[in-house]
Design an enzyme around this catalytic site. Structure first.
Site, PDB file in Angstrom:
ATOM      1  N   LYS A 135       0.803  -1.227   0.000  1.00 44.16           N
ATOM      2  CA  LYS A 135       0.000   0.000   0.000  1.00 44.16           C
ATOM      3  C   LYS A 135       0.837   1.277   0.000  1.00 44.16           C
ATOM      4  O   LYS A 135       0.450   2.292  -0.548  1.00 44.16           O
ATOM      5  CB  LYS A 135      -0.947   0.004   1.196  1.00 44.16           C
TER       6      LYS A 135
ATOM      7  N   GLU B  50     -10.062   5.834   2.727  1.00 44.11           N
ATOM      8  CA  GLU B  50     -10.926   4.774   3.235  1.00 44.11           C
ATOM      9  C   GLU B  50     -10.036   3.590   3.560  1.00 44.11           C
ATOM     10  O   GLU B  50      -8.936   3.478   3.019  1.00 44.11           O
ATOM     11  CB  GLU B  50     -11.946   4.366   2.163  1.00 44.11           C
TER      12      GLU B  50
ATOM     13  N   SER C 133       1.685  -9.627  -1.132  1.00 42.63           N
ATOM     14  CA  SER C 133       1.387  -8.196  -1.036  1.00 42.63           C
ATOM     15  C   SER C 133       1.510  -7.639   0.374  1.00 42.63           C
ATOM     16  O   SER C 133       1.707  -6.448   0.556  1.00 42.63           O
ATOM     17  CB  SER C 133      -0.004  -7.926  -1.593  1.00 42.63           C
TER      18      SER C 133
END
Lengths: 270, 389
Positions: free
Chosen positions: B84, B106, B372
């Site tokens: 991220k 969000e 990830s």
């Protein structure tokens, strides 16, 4: 000529437009509310099709959407309600919806069903002009007015394009932000009315945040042709969920007061 | 092709008030990409701060077990514990470049919220994170992390009280504070230009993998897998390989099984629709109402998906599968025990798919899995589940 155009042409005072969510608080009461709102003297009725993800709406209308969906509202039931209302009224009825509801059924099918039910215009909240080519074309073919939003953040360049596609009336958003009752209107709304008026002869209706008779006067003296009230009405519904009769009475009384405010103003001006 | 479209998908389905902000964003992003100082700054943060390039790890034990060559792209090693941060550093710098005074985001699992909080803290921009009440409950640790990093976590109590409602609420905030606020979307979803911006910032994953695997093996991989919720880590991994002869596989949240209706497998069983500003695949009912989803991993618990994935599915360039919560938990344990790496439950979806289809691979095949994120955030949840799944 549609009922919308005709109404704006023949009204002696600015239009008072009321918004209800179809199916709020439940199917039966929703029909009763719509009938009483019409009887109380609104000039145009806006009916919202509830959506699971109403990003442009504040908490009041979000909750109304949830109540309505829980009551089982679908486009077909909404069309049935309009069909039922049409037996007693000739006022214009405008449908407010989010695009996915229209898209899922197919634009043309949805628009034909809407027209056959007696709807006069459609506003798709999340459809800017860039994405609207198909719906505008179909609205024309089917004979419905495609209503567009104009915001205080809309540039002149965009405004020109919107004006070239819109019909019926333009829905001017009085403020940035979502739907909901506000204490005072922002001054920028008056500038918005002026700048849109320079670009278009369409009737201009102002919505978002209008809740009191005293909000109406300055809007109309600055050139608005209509005022739209939504959250304030839905709020009354929410307050009286436990007593449907009081709910309907309160909403009717409120509509009469607001309608009177638009009428009186004409007299002051005239 | 129309602006911001991927085939039929994408576009800008937002209320009029936001259109000026999207135009401004698109323009500013173009300038930002061309601005050498900004690009240098971003690269400096990605290397010195976030920890790029991330390793490409050969998994000896897993390779032996599955009878093929398994590599992991180690996005779990990044600062914050997931891919991220590639995106949040990029977009936060873009927000600064645009002169915005506040970031909103969000979050579902909390990973994007944490990554935004990190970027906001280091770049000195206040951050508000919208998070569904249900997700707050199941990701308490990440809520605390965000608060430690100086962000404010705003609980979302509407709708299903998960990721999709957090996005709705972030949009509402943005419509209201559009002049001052930058909406930092965490995945390749939302209206144009967001899917493009997030893909650009995440493509570093695939670009690095390309160089690394060529160096180690002298050739490109045969198969690459990544999990897909909104799809940012997957697009970031896949994009640099789209024109190569590499089999690309996206893995969705099969939840309790596709037949139960309790899942987040948007591409596997969804249909075309419009959600959160873009045309894409969505999970919806016959009337176009968006459906509730379920996944063991909050990060994949979403009824939409990036528009580019929708196109890649339709043209057959990427295959999409779904694995169940149960299969995911097994993969979670498998990687932990075999390789000493605890994966995020999201990433464990990709592992599970490899295990499931291992008999289809040859022993010389090179299989790259995008890991990830790391699984520290999920340890509590997994402990609580025990043997219940």
């Amino acid at each position: 000529m549609t009922r919308i155009t005709d109404t704006f042409q023949h009204l002696k005072s600015p239009a008072f437009i009321a918004f209800l969510v179809a199916g709020d608080p439940d199917l039966e009461t929703s029909i009763q509310l719509a009938k009483h709102v019409i009887r109380a003297g609104v000039d145009i009725l806006e009916i919202g099709m509830p959506f699971s993800d109403p990003v442009a709406d504040g908490p009041t209308i979000q909750k109304a959407n949830e109540r309505a969906l829980k009551s089982g509202m679908t486009p077909d039931i909404l069309f049935d309600i309009v069909h039922e209302l049409r037996k007693d009224t000739d006022i214009p009825i405008v449908l407010l919806t989010y695009y996915n509801i229209v898209f899922k059924r197919g634009i043309e099918k949805f628009y034909r069903h809407a027209r056959d039910a007696g709807i006069d215009g459609i506003l798709i909240v999340d459809m800017p002009y860039e994405e609207s080519k198909d719906v505008v074309e179909i609205a024309r073919t089917v004979g419905l007015n495609q209503i567009f939003l104009v915001s205080i953040t809309t540039s002149t360049k965009r405004l020109k394009k919107i004006v070239s596609l819109a019909s019926g009336f333009l829905y001017l958003i009085s403020t940035t932000g979502v739907t909901g009752v506000r204490q005072e209107l922002e001054h920028s709304v008056f500038e918005l009315i002026h700048s849109v008026r320079k670009q278009s002869n369409l009737p201009l209706s102002i919505g978002f945040g209008i809740s009191k008779p005293e909000h109406i006067k300055p809007l109309i003296s600055e050139g608005a042709n209509g005022v739209i009230v939504g959250s304030a009405i839905v709020h009354l519904i929410e307050q009286h969920l436990d007593n449907k009769k009081i709910m309907i009475d309160e909403v009717s009384r409120y509509i009469s007061t607001m309608k009177k405010a638009t009428g009186l103003l004409k007299d002051i001006k005239g | 092709m129309k602006k911001g479209r991927y085939g039929d998908y994408g576009g800008q389905f937002v209320p009029e008030t936001l259109m000026c902000a999207l135009e401004e964003l698109e323009h500013a992003y173009g300038q930002f990409r061309k601005d050498h100082t900004s690009m240098d700054t971003l690269n400096r943060y990605l290397t010195d701060y976030a920890g790029r390039p991330t390793k490409l790890t050969y998994c000896e034990n897993l390779s032996e077990m599955l009878k093929c060559n398994v590599f992991l792209k180690r996005e779990d090693l990044l600062h914050g514990g997931a891919h991220k941060i590639n995106n949040t550093l990029g977009q936060a710098l873009l927000a600064k470049f645009m002169g915005k005074k506040r970031l909103i985001a969000e979050t579902g699992a909390g990973q994007h919220g944490v990554a935004t909080a990190i970027a906001g803290a280091v770049l000195g921009i206040p951050v508000d994170v919208y998070m569904g009440e249900v997700d707050i409950e199941r990701q308490k640790l990440n809520v605390f992390r965000m608060e430690l990093l100086g962000a404010r976590v705003i609980p979302v109590r509407t709708g299903t009280r998960t990721l999709k409602d957090a996005i709705n609420e972030a949009f509402r905030d943005w419509v209201t504070n559009v002049e001052s606020t930058y909406y930092l979307i965490g995945s390749v979803v939302g209206p144009h230009p967001y899917p493009r911006i997030v893909r650009d910032f995440q493509s570093v994953i695939g670009s690095e993998t390309r160089e690394q695997i060529k160096k180690v093996s002298g050739r490109l991989p045969d198969v690459i897998l990544a999990c897909v919720g909104g799809g940012s880590n997957a697009i970031g991994m896949f994009y640099p390989f789209l024109n190569d002869k590499v089999r690309l596989i996206g893995v969705e949240a099969g939840g309790k099984g596709l037949e139960t209706g309790e899942h987040g497998a948007t591409l596997c069983v969804g249909s075309q629709g419009v959600l959160h500003g873009a045309m894409s695949y969505v999970l919806q009912d016959d009337y176009g109402q968006i459906m509730n989803t379920h996944s063991i991993s909050a990060g994949l618990d979403y009824p939409g998906v990036g528009p580019e994935h929708s196109m890649l599915k339709d043209i057959g360039r990427v295959e999409y599968f779904a694995v169940t919560d149960h299969e995911v938990l097994e993969a979670f344990h498998l990687l932990s025990r075999k390789e000493g790496i605890i994966p995020a439950l999201e990433s464990a979806h990709a592992i599970a798919q490899v295990v499931k289809m291992a008999d289809k691979f040859d022993k010389d095949d090179i299989v790259v899995i995008n890991l990830s994120g790391r699984g520290d955030k999920d340890v509590g949840e997994v402990a609580q589940l025990g043997d219940s799944i």
